[in-house]
Scaffold this active site. Structure first.
Site, PDB file in Angstrom:
ATOM      1  N   THR A  11       0.825  -1.210   0.000  1.00 52.44           N
ATOM      2  CA  THR A  11       0.000   0.000   0.000  1.00 52.44           C
ATOM      3  C   THR A  11       0.862   1.265   0.000  1.00 52.44           C
ATOM      4  O   THR A  11       0.664   2.162  -0.829  1.00 52.44           O
ATOM      5  CB  THR A  11      -0.898   0.005   1.263  1.00 52.44           C
ATOM      6  OG1 THR A  11      -1.683  -1.182   1.243  1.00 52.44           O
ATOM      7  CG2 THR A  11      -1.807   1.213   1.302  1.00 52.44           C
ATOM      8  N   GLU A 123       8.960  10.052   9.430  1.00 58.91           N
ATOM      9  CA  GLU A 123       7.728  10.768   9.772  1.00 58.91           C
ATOM     10  C   GLU A 123       6.492   9.892   9.532  1.00 58.91           C
ATOM     11  O   GLU A 123       5.528   9.934  10.304  1.00 58.91           O
ATOM     12  CB  GLU A 123       7.632  12.049   8.920  1.00 58.91           C
ATOM     13  CG  GLU A 123       6.417  12.917   9.150  1.00 58.91           C
ATOM     14  CD  GLU A 123       6.316  13.444  10.578  1.00 58.91           C
ATOM     15  OE1 GLU A 123       7.189  14.227  10.971  1.00 58.91           O
ATOM     16  OE2 GLU A 123       5.354  13.077  11.294  1.00 58.91           O
ATOM     17  N   VAL A 126       4.497   7.200  12.214  1.00 56.81           N
ATOM     18  CA  VAL A 126       3.488   7.521  13.239  1.00 56.81           C
ATOM     19  C   VAL A 126       2.453   8.466  12.642  1.00 56.81           C
ATOM     20  O   VAL A 126       2.801   9.502  12.073  1.00 56.81           O
ATOM     21  CB  VAL A 126       4.127   8.205  14.468  1.00 56.81           C
ATOM     22  CG1 VAL A 126       3.068   8.552  15.514  1.00 56.81           C
ATOM     23  CG2 VAL A 126       5.202   7.331  15.081  1.00 56.81           C
ATOM     24  N   GLY A 128       0.442   8.224  10.044  1.00 56.09           N
ATOM     25  CA  GLY A 128       0.205   8.278   8.591  1.00 56.09           C
ATOM     26  C   GLY A 128       0.545   9.656   8.024  1.00 56.09           C
ATOM     27  O   GLY A 128       1.691  10.094   8.075  1.00 56.09           O
ATOM     28  N   GLU A 184      -2.496  -3.626   8.831  1.00 55.25           N
ATOM     29  CA  GLU A 184      -1.200  -4.245   8.606  1.00 55.25           C
ATOM     30  C   GLU A 184      -1.394  -5.561   7.845  1.00 55.25           C
ATOM     31  O   GLU A 184      -2.492  -6.119   7.845  1.00 55.25           O
ATOM     32  CB  GLU A 184      -0.528  -4.561   9.955  1.00 55.25           C
ATOM     33  CG  GLU A 184      -0.207  -3.352  10.788  1.00 55.25           C
ATOM     34  CD  GLU A 184       0.686  -2.368  10.065  1.00 55.25           C
ATOM     35  OE1 GLU A 184       1.817  -2.720   9.760  1.00 55.25           O
ATOM     36  OE2 GLU A 184       0.230  -1.242   9.796  1.00 55.25           O
ATOM     37  N   ASP A 195       0.486  -2.317  17.042  1.00 51.36           N
ATOM     38  CA  ASP A 195       0.863  -1.227  16.125  1.00 51.36           C
ATOM     39  C   ASP A 195       0.857   0.116  16.868  1.00 51.36           C
ATOM     40  O   ASP A 195       1.813   0.893  16.781  1.00 51.36           O
ATOM     41  CB  ASP A 195      -0.132  -1.212  14.951  1.00 51.36           C
ATOM     42  CG  ASP A 195       0.135  -0.079  13.988  1.00 51.36           C
ATOM     43  OD1 ASP A 195       1.068  -0.198  13.173  1.00 51.36           O
ATOM     44  OD2 ASP A 195      -0.565   0.942  14.071  1.00 51.36           O
ATOM     45  N   LYS A 199       4.050   2.743  17.870  1.00 48.77           N
ATOM     46  CA  LYS A 199       4.012   4.194  17.603  1.00 48.77           C
ATOM     47  C   LYS A 199       4.206   4.998  18.888  1.00 48.77           C
ATOM     48  O   LYS A 199       4.909   6.012  18.886  1.00 48.77           O
ATOM     49  CB  LYS A 199       2.689   4.554  16.922  1.00 48.77           C
ATOM     50  CG  LYS A 199       2.600   3.985  15.506  1.00 48.77           C
ATOM     51  CD  LYS A 199       1.194   4.099  14.964  1.00 48.77           C
ATOM     52  CE  LYS A 199       1.082   3.540  13.552  1.00 48.77           C
ATOM     53  NZ  LYS A 199      -0.312   3.333  13.129  1.00 48.77           N
ATOM     54  N   GLY A 296      -3.486   4.590   5.308  1.00 46.47           N
ATOM     55  CA  GLY A 296      -3.965   4.666   3.932  1.00 46.47           C
ATOM     56  C   GLY A 296      -2.841   5.052   2.984  1.00 46.47           C
ATOM     57  O   GLY A 296      -1.821   5.611   3.390  1.00 46.47           O
TER      58      GLY A 296
HETATM   59  N1  HSE Z   1      -2.217  -0.357  10.270  1.00 50.18           N
HETATM   60  C1  HSE Z   1      -1.889   0.992  10.604  1.00 50.18           C
HETATM   61  C2  HSE Z   1      -3.145   1.681  11.117  1.00 50.18           C
HETATM   62  C3  HSE Z   1      -1.339   1.684   9.386  1.00 50.18           C
HETATM   63  O1  HSE Z   1      -4.236   1.139  10.944  1.00 50.18           O
HETATM   64  O2  HSE Z   1      -3.060   2.747  11.717  1.00 50.18           O
HETATM   65  C4  HSE Z   1      -0.745   3.028   9.641  1.00 50.18           C
HETATM   66  O3  HSE Z   1       0.373   2.954  10.466  1.00 50.18           O
END
Ligand code: HSE
Length: 396
Positions: A11, A123, A126, A128, A184, A195, A199, A296
Site C-alpha cells: 500500500t 515521519e 506515526v 500516517g 497491517e 501497532d 508508535k 492509507g
Molecule cells: N495499520 C496501521 C493503522 C497503518 O491502521 O493505523 C498506519 O500505520
C-alpha cells in the site's frame, strides 16, 4: 534528475510511486530538479505500471550511485533492517514508514546514518499523513514534553466507529479496513494494540530522549472490548477509543496502550474512522493536538515523499533527532492515577463495598460504574473480590 528507489510495493510503496508521479511538478519546483523512481525492490514480479522498474536483487539499488534515497516500505524487521543498514552504509538516505523497525532498531539506525553522513527519516511511521514527529522535535523543541497520548491506529478506530455508527460486526469492519489499505499485513498487530504500541514507543523515544523498549510496554487492543461497554459509555456521555499514552514520571517514564473512556466534550472523542489524533503536552505550550488520516495509501505516502525531499535538502543531514539507547527508567503504568470504569457481575452494594463512592452508569443484574481517581494498582487491588467483566481507564 534526482533518482530514488522504493523497497516493497504494498500500500505505502505504491502510494509513494503515485505521489512522486502525480505531484511531479510541485516536487520539482521545491527541489529544483525532477524526482524520479528508478528502481523498485519486490519479492515477486507483478504486471502493472511499475513492471519496468522492478528488481528482486537489492544489490541493484545498493550499487547504483545514481540512487540517492531509498524508501523502505517492506515492513517487519528482518529484511527491512538488513537492507536499511546496507543502504545507509552505501551512503544513501533512507526514509521509512516502518514503525516496528524504528521502534525496535531506530536508535541504532540513526547512529549509523549519522556515522555515514546521511539521513534516516521516519515521519510516516506515526500518524500516517499527520505531521507529528517533525513538530514534536522541531516546533516544540523549546518545551519539556511531559506527555504524549492519542489515537494512533486507524484500523481499530475505523472498526470502533463502524461498530458504533452502523452496528457493523467486528469481523466485517476489519475486512473493510483491510480492503481500504489501513490494516497491517497481519491485522493482529492492529487489533491487539501492538501497532499503536510501536508508535507510542517512537513518540516516547523522541519526546523523552531515551529508548522506550516495546517489550516493556503493556499493549491491550480492542479484541476483548465488548459492544455492551461501548454502549453504556456512550449513554453516559463517553466514547471508547484505543489510546497509546506515554508519560514523563519524575526521572523516569512510562507508556501503555489500552481502550479508554473519553468524555464526549474532549476533542479526541470525535476523532472517527481512519483519523488519528495525537496530543502533545509541553511545559510551555500546554496541550497541542495533531489530527489527520492515520493510515492509507496516499496520506502515508505523502509523509514519506516529504521526508525524501527533506533528506535531499538537509545539508548535509538533519541532526536533531535521536535518543539514548539505554531503556532504563521505565516505570509500571499502573502507577498512573485516573478514574476507572468497571462492569461487574454484581450489585451496586458490591461496588461500593470495594471502592467506596462510585458513579453508577448502569444497573441491571450487572453493574457498570466509575471510580474516583485511583492508580491502576489500587483499582486492581480493590477489585480483587469482585467478578469483573470489564475495566477501562477514563481519560482525565
Ligand atoms: N495499520 C496501521 C493503522 C497503518 O491502521 O493505523 C498506519 O500505520
Amino acid at each position: 534528475m534526482i533518482q530514488i528507489a522504493i523497497m516493497g510495493l504494498g500500500t505505502v510503496g505504491t502510494g509513494v510511486a503515485k505521489v512522486v508521479a502525480e505531484n511531479a511538478r510541485q516536487i520539482e519546483r521545491k527541489l529544483g530538479e525532477p524526482l524520479q523512481v528508478k528502481t523498485i525492490l519486490v519479492r515477486h514480479f507483478k504486471d502493472g505500471p511499475y513492471r519496468q522498474l522492478m528488481t528482486d536483487d537489492f544489490a541493484k539499488i545498493e550499487e547504483d550511485d545514481a540512487i540517492r534515497v531509498v524508501v523502505e516500505t517492506i515492513g517487519g524487521v528482518e529484511a527491512a533492517y538488513e537492507y536499511t543498514k546496507r543502504a545507509l552504509n552505501a551512503g544513501k538516505h533512507v526514509v521509512t514508514a516502518n514503525k516496528q523497525l524504528v521502534a525496535e532498531r531506530g536508535c541504532e539506525l540513526l547512529a549509523l546514518a549519522k556515522k555515514r553522513g546521511v539521513n534516516y527519516l521516519f515521519e510516516a511511521s506515526v500518524g500516517g499523513g499527520i505531521p507529528i514527529l517533525h513538530p514534536l522535535t522541531q516546533c516544540m523543541a523549546a518545551n519539556r514534553i511531559d506527555e504524549v497520548y492519542g489515537i494512533l491506529n486507524g484500523t481499530t478506530n475505523y472498526i470502533l466507529t463502524q461498530m458504533v455508527r452502523t452496528g457493523a460486526f467486528f469481523s466485517d469492519a476489519l475486512r473493510e479496513a483491510q480492503q481500504k489499505g489501513y490494516a497491517e499485513a497481519d491485522p493482529t498487530a492492529d487489533v491487539e494494540g501492538i501497532d499503536a504500541g510501536r508508535k507510542i514507543c517512537i513518540l516516547a523515544d523522541l519526546a523523552f530522549g531515551r529508548q522506550m523498549d516495546p517489550a516493556d510496554v503493556p499493549m491491550e487492543g480492542i479484541s476483548k472490548l465488548s459492544l455492551r461497554d461501548v454502549k453504556i459509555a456512550q449513554r453516559a456521555g463517553y466514547r471508547v477509543k484505543l489510546l497509546g499514552r506515554a508519560v514523563r514520571l519524575g526521572s523516569g517514564r512510562t507508556a501503555y496502550v489500552a481502550p479508554h473512556l473519553i468524555p464526549e466534550e474532549r476533542p479526541l472523542a470525535s476523532v472517527d474512522g481512519v483519523f488519528n489524533a495525537i496530543v502533545v503536552r509541553g511545559n510551555a505550550t500546554g496541550e497541542v493536538m495533531f489530527y489527520g488520516q492515520g493510515a492509507g495509501e496516499l496520506p502515508t505516502a505523502s509523509a514519506c515523499v516529504a521526508d525524501v525531499m527533506e533528506a535531499l535538502q538537509a545539508s548535509p543531514r538533519r541532526d536533531e533527532i535521536g535518543w539514548e539507547a539505554d531503556p532504563a527508567g521505565f516505570q509500571d503504568p499502573r502507577e498512573l492515577q485516573s478514574r476507572h470504569y468497571f462492569r461487574i457481575d454484581g450489585s451496586l452494594t458490591d461496588a461500593a463495598m470495594a471502592f467506596g463512592k462510585v458513579e453508577v452508569l448502569s444497573e441491571d443484574g450487572e453493574t457498570a460504574f466509575l471510580t474516583d481517581p485511583i492508580s491502576g494498582l489500587e483499582a486492581a487491588e480493590r477489585a480483587r473480590g469482585l467478578r469483573v467483566l470489564s475495566c477501562m481507564r477514563v481519560l482525565g
